[in-house]
Design a protein around this motif. Structure first.
Motif, short mmCIF file in Angstrom:
data_model
loop_
_atom_site.label_atom_id
_atom_site.label_comp_id
_atom_site.label_asym_id
_atom_site.label_seq_id
_atom_site.Cartn_x
_atom_site.Cartn_y
_atom_site.Cartn_z
N LYS A 144 9.24 -5.48 10.19
CA LYS A 144 7.91 -5.95 10.84
C LYS A 144 6.84 -5.59 10.05
O LYS A 144 6.93 -4.56 9.53
CB LYS A 144 7.81 -5.27 12.31
CG LYS A 144 7.03 -5.75 13.22
CD LYS A 144 6.72 -5.09 14.60
CE LYS A 144 6.66 -6.03 15.74
NZ LYS A 144 7.68 -7.05 16.12
N GLU A 145 6.06 -6.41 9.75
CA GLU A 145 4.89 -6.04 8.65
C GLU A 145 3.92 -5.10 9.04
O GLU A 145 3.85 -4.03 8.11
CB GLU A 145 4.09 -7.29 8.27
CG GLU A 145 4.75 -8.39 7.93
CD GLU A 145 4.53 -8.39 6.23
OE1 GLU A 145 3.64 -8.08 5.80
OE2 GLU A 145 5.74 -8.43 5.60
N SER A 146 3.69 -5.01 10.37
CA SER A 146 2.80 -3.71 10.76
C SER A 146 3.49 -2.71 10.50
O SER A 146 2.83 -1.34 10.57
CB SER A 146 2.38 -4.08 12.10
OG SER A 146 3.49 -4.50 13.02
N ASP A 161 -0.83 -6.05 1.40
CA ASP A 161 -2.27 -6.22 1.11
C ASP A 161 -2.42 -7.43 0.32
O ASP A 161 -1.96 -7.26 -0.99
CB ASP A 161 -2.98 -4.99 0.66
CG ASP A 161 -4.69 -5.42 0.19
OD1 ASP A 161 -5.20 -6.11 1.12
OD2 ASP A 161 -5.07 -5.09 -0.64
N LYS A 162 -2.93 -8.46 0.85
CA LYS A 162 -2.77 -9.88 -0.08
C LYS A 162 -3.74 -9.86 -1.24
O LYS A 162 -3.62 -10.44 -2.04
CB LYS A 162 -3.19 -10.90 0.96
CG LYS A 162 -2.16 -11.09 1.89
CD LYS A 162 -2.34 -12.48 3.08
CE LYS A 162 -1.52 -12.47 4.00
NZ LYS A 162 -0.03 -12.83 3.86
N GLY A 163 -4.85 -9.04 -1.02
CA GLY A 163 -5.71 -8.76 -2.05
C GLY A 163 -5.13 -8.12 -3.47
O GLY A 163 -5.20 -8.57 -4.32
N SER A 220 -4.45 -8.52 5.49
CA SER A 220 -3.06 -7.88 5.98
C SER A 220 -2.51 -8.69 7.16
O SER A 220 -1.75 -8.26 7.94
CB SER A 220 -3.17 -6.36 6.33
OG SER A 220 -4.36 -6.28 7.25
N GLY A 221 -2.69 -9.95 7.04
CA GLY A 221 -2.36 -10.85 8.44
C GLY A 221 -0.81 -11.21 8.04
O GLY A 221 -0.21 -10.82 7.05
N TYR A 222 -0.31 -11.82 8.89
CA TYR A 222 1.10 -12.24 8.97
C TYR A 222 1.44 -13.29 10.01
O TYR A 222 0.50 -13.45 10.98
CB TYR A 222 2.29 -11.06 9.21
CG TYR A 222 1.52 -10.06 10.16
CD1 TYR A 222 1.74 -10.22 11.68
CD2 TYR A 222 1.07 -8.90 9.90
CE1 TYR A 222 1.66 -9.19 12.54
CE2 TYR A 222 0.59 -7.90 10.63
CZ TYR A 222 0.75 -8.16 12.14
OH TYR A 222 0.62 -6.92 13.01
N LEU A 234 2.95 -17.32 -3.73
CA LEU A 234 1.83 -17.09 -2.99
C LEU A 234 2.10 -15.66 -2.35
O LEU A 234 0.94 -14.84 -2.41
CB LEU A 234 2.20 -18.01 -1.60
CG LEU A 234 1.82 -19.57 -1.99
CD1 LEU A 234 2.11 -20.39 -0.83
CD2 LEU A 234 0.30 -19.90 -2.38
N GLU A 235 3.25 -15.32 -1.80
CA GLU A 235 3.23 -14.00 -1.58
C GLU A 235 4.88 -13.39 -1.26
O GLU A 235 5.57 -14.03 -1.31
CB GLU A 235 2.52 -13.70 -0.06
CG GLU A 235 3.26 -14.18 1.17
CD GLU A 235 3.01 -13.59 2.19
OE1 GLU A 235 2.36 -12.85 2.55
OE2 GLU A 235 3.41 -14.12 3.37
N ILE A 236 4.92 -12.05 -1.21
CA ILE A 236 6.10 -11.58 -0.91
C ILE A 236 6.22 -10.76 0.09
O ILE A 236 4.99 -9.73 0.25
CB ILE A 236 6.58 -10.66 -2.16
CG1 ILE A 236 7.01 -11.77 -3.17
CG2 ILE A 236 7.96 -9.81 -1.93
CD1 ILE A 236 7.67 -11.05 -4.39
N ALA A 276 8.22 -7.29 2.09
CA ALA A 276 9.32 -6.66 1.61
C ALA A 276 10.37 -6.44 2.83
O ALA A 276 10.52 -5.27 3.36
CB ALA A 276 8.76 -5.04 1.26
N ARG A 277 10.88 -7.63 3.11
CA ARG A 277 12.06 -7.62 4.42
C ARG A 277 12.72 -8.75 4.15
O ARG A 277 12.44 -9.53 3.48
CB ARG A 277 10.80 -7.52 5.67
CG ARG A 277 9.95 -8.71 5.43
CD ARG A 277 8.93 -8.64 6.69
NE ARG A 277 7.86 -9.40 6.61
CZ ARG A 277 8.01 -10.83 6.78
NH1 ARG A 277 9.03 -11.26 7.33
NH2 ARG A 277 7.12 -11.75 6.48
N ILE A 278 13.60 -8.81 5.39
CA ILE A 278 14.47 -10.04 5.63
C ILE A 278 13.54 -10.95 6.53
O ILE A 278 12.74 -10.59 7.27
CB ILE A 278 15.68 -9.69 6.53
CG1 ILE A 278 16.60 -8.99 5.56
CG2 ILE A 278 16.25 -11.14 7.00
CD1 ILE A 278 17.99 -8.82 6.16
CA CA Z 1 3.31 -12.36 4.77
#
Ligand code: CA
Ligand code: ADP
Ligand code: CA
Ligand code: CA
Ligand code: CA
Length: 428
Positions: A80-82, A109-111, A152-154, A287-289, A291-293
């Motif tokens: 879970k991202e959060s 943090d996408k920034g 920090s969205g998902y 675009l992004e990574i 850290a999870r499945i």
């Molecule tokens: Ca994401």
């Protein structure tokens, strides 16, 4: 003896990680925030415990230490991202394997993430990180169209395509509201404020994904998948086909950008889920990574179904201190088979009346499993609201082409029927 992992706030809807645990003699002690409902039971779950993961993260750290004294965890994990940063910190405090909390923050943090990708020399969209409307001027260097999103969205929440200044202003205000209502509360627990708005150039082109695993800084790409060609203005999940219909050389290029992304963030151990697009020059743009499945565990199937690598068990083995030679390096099978997942689009809104074609889909030889979430009679609103997926179809194919044909079959066969929603009654 079974290995025991503290599994922090899992999603119970997708069974693949739980099924891998059961196969591999791993048991979970599931840690939930107060008030959470367990939607599905799995035999590998030994116990459920409650900790104030979001409302009092420091108390939750004390709580997990007490639970560790009782349960003697071999490892701790989350998808879970959060919970990513909290779990990284908990692993450190308990002396269990995990990722560096700084790397977890960079992946949340996408920034920071954009900055790290850029510094590492990866091709990534031009971007501006702003606190909100007050700093809108900082977007002036870029050319429309833009993507606007919460830092920090998902789940694509608040990710919007904008074509001009007027749309940009509206989108920033939407994200400011999401940050205040949601992300500011759930994302970090160390007083740092990452609730920014990220504005970046829109990369037009097909989307690809790479699932990765790192061990002691050695990063391996497990697969590569095609994720469709999402055009916006909102970016709901749709298809995943692994491997994609691309030349081997292009797949390796995409994978190597994803591996560079893991290194740039300092993700030295554990899984990674990287999303990229091919730009008009055919270059992979990262675009992004995460850290999870990925995909609440769907990515386990996308990897295992196309390579025979038991993705979850790679992670369990690392987390529980299994001898390295028993799982590393992961070897992909060379059978040419493909795996897919396909999300049934809403295709309307109102009261869900019925879904036609499900029996035909279940009888198709390539259909591995259908996860049904649709609730007949429920009121579904159109995007950008998200009232839940209707269904996910998992496919197992003799080739990528067979996977593409399966997608055509699904589009032809499944039909969602709606009744108009009743008019909203004015409240007294
Ligand atoms: Ca994401
Ligand atoms: P989340 O973390 O919520 O998944 P992402 O940053 O991954 O947010 O954005 C969700 C989706 O929006 C991506 O998978 C992609 O389809 C689209 N998207 C996001 N940023 C860009 C961009 N700069 N260019 C093109 N598409 C983008
Ligand atoms: Ca994403
Ligand atoms: Ca996505
Ligand atoms: Ca099967």
């Amino acid at each position: 003896m079974a290995k025991r992992i503290a599994y922090i706030h899992p999603s119970f809807y997708v069974p693949y990680i739980f099924e891998s645990a059961e196969r591999n003699d791993v048991e979970f002690v599931v840690i939930l925030p107060p008030g959470e409902v367990v939607q599905n039971e799995y035999p590998c779950v030994t116990a459920y415990e409650t900790l104030p993961l979001y409302t009092d993260p420091e108390a939750a750290h004390h709580g997990i230490a007490e639970l560790h004294a009782r349960w003697q965890f071999d490892g701790i994990m989350t998808i879970k991202e959060s919970c990513m940063v909290w779990t990284a910190e908990a692993a450190g405090r308990l002396g269990l394997p995990g990722i560096d909390p700084e790397a977890a923050k960079a992946a949340r943090d996408k920034g920071t993430m954009r900055q790290r990708f850029k510094q590492a020399g990866l091709v990534t969209p031009k971007f501006a990180v702003i606190s909100g409307m007050a700093e809108i001027e900082l977007c002036r260097e870029m050319a429309f169209p833009f993507i606007v999103k919460p830092a920090s969205g998902y789940n694509s929440d608040g990710v919007q395509l904008v074509a001009n200044q007027d749309e940009l202003e509206k989108a920033i205000q939407v994200v400011e509201r999401l940050n205040a209502d949601i992300y500011h509360k759930v994302s970090w627990h160390d007083g740092q404020n990452f609730s920014n708005v990220v504005v970046e150039e829109f990369i037009e082109g097909g989307e690809y994904v790479v699932e990765l695993f790192a061990l002691d800084g050695n990063v391996v790409a497990l697969n590569c998948g095609y994720k469709g060609h999402p055009a916006g203005p909102y970016f709901e999940e749709t298809v995943y086909l692994s491997p994609p219909a691309l030349p081997q050389e292009k797949i390796r290029e995409i994978q190597s950008a994803a591996i560079g992304g893991m290194r740039a963030l300092g993700l030295q151990n554990g899984p990674g889920h990287c999303e990229l697009r091919l730009n008009h020059l055919g270059q992979p743009v990262i675009l992004e990574i995460g850290a999870r499945i990925g995909g609440s565990g769907c990515a386990h199937f996308n990897v295992e179904g196309s390579t025979d690598i038991d993705f979850s068990n790679l992670w369990f083995s690392y987390l529980t201190g299994a001898p390295k030679s028993s799982y590393w390096p992961p070897i992909a099978s060379n059978t040419g088979k493909a795996a897919s997942s396909w999300i049934l689009p809403l295709g309307g809104n109102g009261l869900l009346h019925s879904i036609d074609g499900l029996d035909q889909v279940r009888q198709h030889p390539d259909c591995e499993r259908v996860l049904m979430f649709a609730q007949i009679g429920k009121h579904y609103r159109p995007y950008p609201n998200f009232d839940g997926f209707l269904a996910i179809v998992f496919g197992q194919h003799a080739s990528t082409q067979a996977g593409e044909e399966f997608f055509d079959f699904l589009e032809r066969t499944l039909k969602v029927n709606w009744d108009p929603a009743p008019a909203v009654q004015p409240t007294e």
